[in-house]
Every structure is written in structure tokens, then in C-alpha cells.
Scaffold this motif. Structure first.
Motif, short mmCIF file in Angstrom:
data_model
loop_
_atom_site.label_atom_id
_atom_site.label_comp_id
_atom_site.label_asym_id
_atom_site.label_seq_id
_atom_site.Cartn_x
_atom_site.Cartn_y
_atom_site.Cartn_z
N LEU A 1 -22.37 -7.46 3.90
CA LEU A 1 -21.26 -8.40 3.73
C LEU A 1 -20.20 -7.78 2.84
O LEU A 1 -20.50 -6.92 2.00
CB LEU A 1 -21.78 -9.70 3.12
N ALA A 2 -18.96 -8.21 3.00
CA ALA A 2 -17.85 -7.59 2.28
C ALA A 2 -16.88 -8.64 1.76
O ALA A 2 -16.57 -9.61 2.45
CB ALA A 2 -17.11 -6.59 3.18
N LEU A 3 -16.38 -8.42 0.55
CA LEU A 3 -15.33 -9.23 -0.07
C LEU A 3 -14.23 -8.28 -0.54
O LEU A 3 -14.50 -7.14 -0.94
CB LEU A 3 -15.87 -10.01 -1.28
N SER A 4 -12.99 -8.74 -0.50
CA SER A 4 -11.90 -7.90 -1.00
C SER A 4 -10.77 -8.78 -1.52
O SER A 4 -10.62 -9.94 -1.12
CB SER A 4 -11.36 -6.97 0.09
N GLU B 1 -6.01 -2.78 -4.66
CA GLU B 1 -7.05 -3.52 -3.96
C GLU B 1 -8.40 -3.26 -4.62
O GLU B 1 -8.63 -2.20 -5.20
CB GLU B 1 -7.11 -3.13 -2.49
N LEU B 2 -9.26 -4.24 -4.54
CA LEU B 2 -10.63 -4.09 -5.02
C LEU B 2 -11.54 -4.85 -4.07
O LEU B 2 -11.09 -5.70 -3.30
CB LEU B 2 -10.78 -4.57 -6.46
N GLY B 3 -12.82 -4.55 -4.15
CA GLY B 3 -13.73 -5.21 -3.22
C GLY B 3 -15.17 -5.16 -3.71
O GLY B 3 -15.48 -4.61 -4.78
N TYR B 4 -16.04 -5.70 -2.88
CA TYR B 4 -17.47 -5.69 -3.17
C TYR B 4 -18.23 -5.83 -1.86
O TYR B 4 -17.91 -6.71 -1.06
CB TYR B 4 -17.84 -6.84 -4.11
N GLU B 5 -19.16 -4.93 -1.62
CA GLU B 5 -20.01 -4.99 -0.44
C GLU B 5 -21.47 -5.01 -0.89
O GLU B 5 -21.83 -4.33 -1.85
CB GLU B 5 -19.78 -3.78 0.48
N PHE B 6 -22.30 -5.74 -0.17
CA PHE B 6 -23.70 -5.82 -0.59
C PHE B 6 -24.60 -6.16 0.58
O PHE B 6 -24.19 -6.80 1.55
CB PHE B 6 -23.86 -6.87 -1.70
N SER C 1 -25.17 -1.91 -2.77
CA SER C 1 -23.88 -2.53 -3.09
C SER C 1 -22.85 -1.46 -3.42
O SER C 1 -23.18 -0.36 -3.86
CB SER C 1 -24.01 -3.51 -4.28
N THR C 2 -21.59 -1.79 -3.16
CA THR C 2 -20.48 -0.89 -3.47
C THR C 2 -19.33 -1.68 -4.09
O THR C 2 -19.16 -2.87 -3.81
CB THR C 2 -19.95 -0.17 -2.22
N PHE C 3 -18.55 -0.99 -4.93
CA PHE C 3 -17.37 -1.59 -5.56
C PHE C 3 -16.20 -0.64 -5.37
O PHE C 3 -16.07 0.34 -6.10
CB PHE C 3 -17.62 -1.85 -7.04
N PRO C 4 -15.35 -0.85 -4.36
CA PRO C 4 -14.18 0.01 -4.17
C PRO C 4 -12.98 -0.47 -4.99
O PRO C 4 -12.76 -1.67 -5.14
CB PRO C 4 -13.90 -0.12 -2.67
N LEU C 5 -12.22 0.48 -5.50
CA LEU C 5 -10.99 0.19 -6.25
C LEU C 5 -9.97 1.24 -5.88
O LEU C 5 -10.22 2.44 -5.99
CB LEU C 5 -11.26 0.23 -7.76
N GLY C 6 -8.79 0.80 -5.39
CA GLY C 6 -7.80 1.76 -4.96
C GLY C 6 -6.42 1.17 -4.79
O GLY C 6 -6.12 0.08 -5.30
N ILE D 1 -11.45 5.06 -5.06
CA ILE D 1 -12.80 5.48 -5.39
C ILE D 1 -13.76 4.30 -5.22
O ILE D 1 -13.38 3.15 -5.45
CB ILE D 1 -12.87 6.06 -6.82
N MET D 2 -14.97 4.61 -4.80
CA MET D 2 -16.01 3.61 -4.64
C MET D 2 -17.18 3.96 -5.54
O MET D 2 -17.58 5.13 -5.63
CB MET D 2 -16.51 3.53 -3.19
#
Length: 234
Positions: free
Chosen positions: A64-67, A82-87, A106-111, A134-135
Motif C-alpha cells: 500500500l502507498a500514501l503520498s 513530495e513525501l510518501g510511505y509504502e508498507f 516499508s519505505t519512506f521517499p522524500l524528494g 531518496i528513499m
């Protein structure tokens, strides 16, 4: 990494008109959906657990993904953060050891993201997006109850540079509120995973290795589909 992002920011700034319109706008957005991955590294772990522990994790491919993001717009262009969260969380019962195995990815992208409005008619508009950054990626596993003496859980982490092009259809319900559907891709290949804490089997900062001596890395490239809401103001 910082140099790449700086050069991309400079390139995108050239694309934006050299003069600033008086109608400069701002927008914030929130989206949710899912990604479709084919991570050989992650699935190598789940396949090993299934073979050695009698679990049935299979392949983890659709987290699942949130941004969310904040942008400033000039004419037909927007640029912002932008930022996000996947898990993805999975649990499976081990028929061999009569325990439950739990894994979490889980991942946390920021860019930064640049957007351009290719088409606008009435309340509908079509945007092209390009984002990079970067993630931070985490993978953890634990056993309940423990099959060994001491801590039977661990967490590992790595980082990855990502590049993500996408197209987005936006429906503007009002001047300030819009809804969007985004379809895009992502390229991301992680560094070697390291343990984030010490226990009786691993030391903090050690690389995660398999029995054949190879290190754990993950290519988490794939597709993403997100829907969400956009709030705009001038």
C-alpha cells in the motif's frame, strides 16, 4: 546524491518561464493507492522462509502507498516537495516449528517533483510529472514465540535514489478543490541492507548476508497507482 538533486532542480528551474506571473499559485495534495513491485531481494527472503520454516508468505509485490506534497505553480508548471510511505505486513504460521513468523516491509521517499500541464479543458486537466529524491527502506522480521534463546526479531535498513515519471488526470470540482488519478513508474535500487540494532546473532551496522555470502539488496522499481485530493490557492 545531493549533486544529482541540485542539478535536476537547476534543470527544472530553466523549464519554468523566466518571468513570474502575478497569478502564482500554491497547492497541497494527499494521495493513496498501491505500488506493484518485483523485488528479487525481498522475495528471496520470503522464499527462504517458506522453504525452511514451512510458511506460506509467497511473494510480496503490492504494498500500500500514501503520498503528499506541497507545490508552487507558475503558469502551466509546478515544482515542489513530495513525501510518501509504502508498507506491506505479512504473517504466516510455521508448520515445522509451530510458531508465527511476521515480516514487515516499508519505505519512506522524500524528494522534489516537477509537473507540467499538457492539457486543460473545462474542469479536466492532464499533467506530466517527474520526481526524484531518496528513499529509506526498512525490512524487519520476528518470531512468536521465539524458537531461540534471546531476541528473535531484527530490523534492517538501506537507502535508494529514485526517479519516477507519471501522468495524472485532475478533475477540478471547484477553484480550490480537485481530485486526481495518477499512474506512474519508479526506478529505485537500494544499497546493501544493514542491521539497525545488535543482538546475540547480529551487530549493529553489519551487512545482511545470505548463506551463499551475497548481500541483501532490493530493486524496488515498479508501477504505482494513486488517487487523491488536491487543494489549491493563490
Amino acid at each position: 546524491m545531493i549533486r544529482r538533486i541540485t542539478l535536476l532542480l537547476l534543470f527544472l528551474s530553466i523549464l519554468i518561464p523566466g518571468y513570474v506571473y502575478s497569478s502564482t499559485s500554491f497547492s497541497t495534495d494527499f494521495r493513496m493507492g498501491f505500488s506493484v513491485l518485483n523485488s528479487e531481494g525481498l522475495n528471496k527472503i520470503t522464499e527462504g522462509l517458506d522453504a525452511g520454516y514451512g510458511t506460506t508468505f509467497g511473494h510480496i509485490r503490492v504494498p500500500l502507498a500514501l503520498s503528499g506534497g506541497l507545490s508552487i505553480g507558475f503558469s502551466r508548471s509546478k515544482i515542489g516537495l513530495e513525501l510518501g510511505y509504502e508498507f506491506a505486513n505479512r504473517s504466516s504460521y510455521s508448520s515445522i516449528y509451530a510458531v508465527s513468523e511476521n515480516i514487515k516491509y516499508s519505505t519512506f521517499p522524500l524528494g522534489i517533483k516537477y509537473s507540467y500541464n499538457f492539457y486543460a479543458r473545462g474542469k479536466w486537466s492532464l499533467w506530466g510529472n517527474l520526481s526524484t529524491g531518496i528513499m529509506w527502506v526498512w525490512f524487519s522480521m520476528n518470531t512468536q514465540p521465539s524458537v531461540v534463546v534471546g531476541n528473535s526479531s531484527f530490523e534492517t535498513g538501506a537507502s535508494a535514489w529514485y526517479l519516477s515519471p507519471s501522468v495524472e488526470m485532475v478533475y477540478s470540482m471547484t477553484k480550490n478543490i480537485g481530485f486526481s488519478a495518477l499512474l506512474g513508474g519508479r526506478y529505485a535500487d537500494t544499497s546493501k541492507f544493514k542491521y539497525n540494532a545488535s543482538d546475540n546473532r547480529h551487530a549493529n551496522g553489519d551487512f545482511v548476508t545470505f548463506s551463499d555470502g551475497s548481500n541483501l539488496t532490493m530493486n524496488i522499481s515498479g508501477l504505482k497507482f494513486l488517487i487523491g485530493i488536491i487543494l489549491s490557492w493563490s
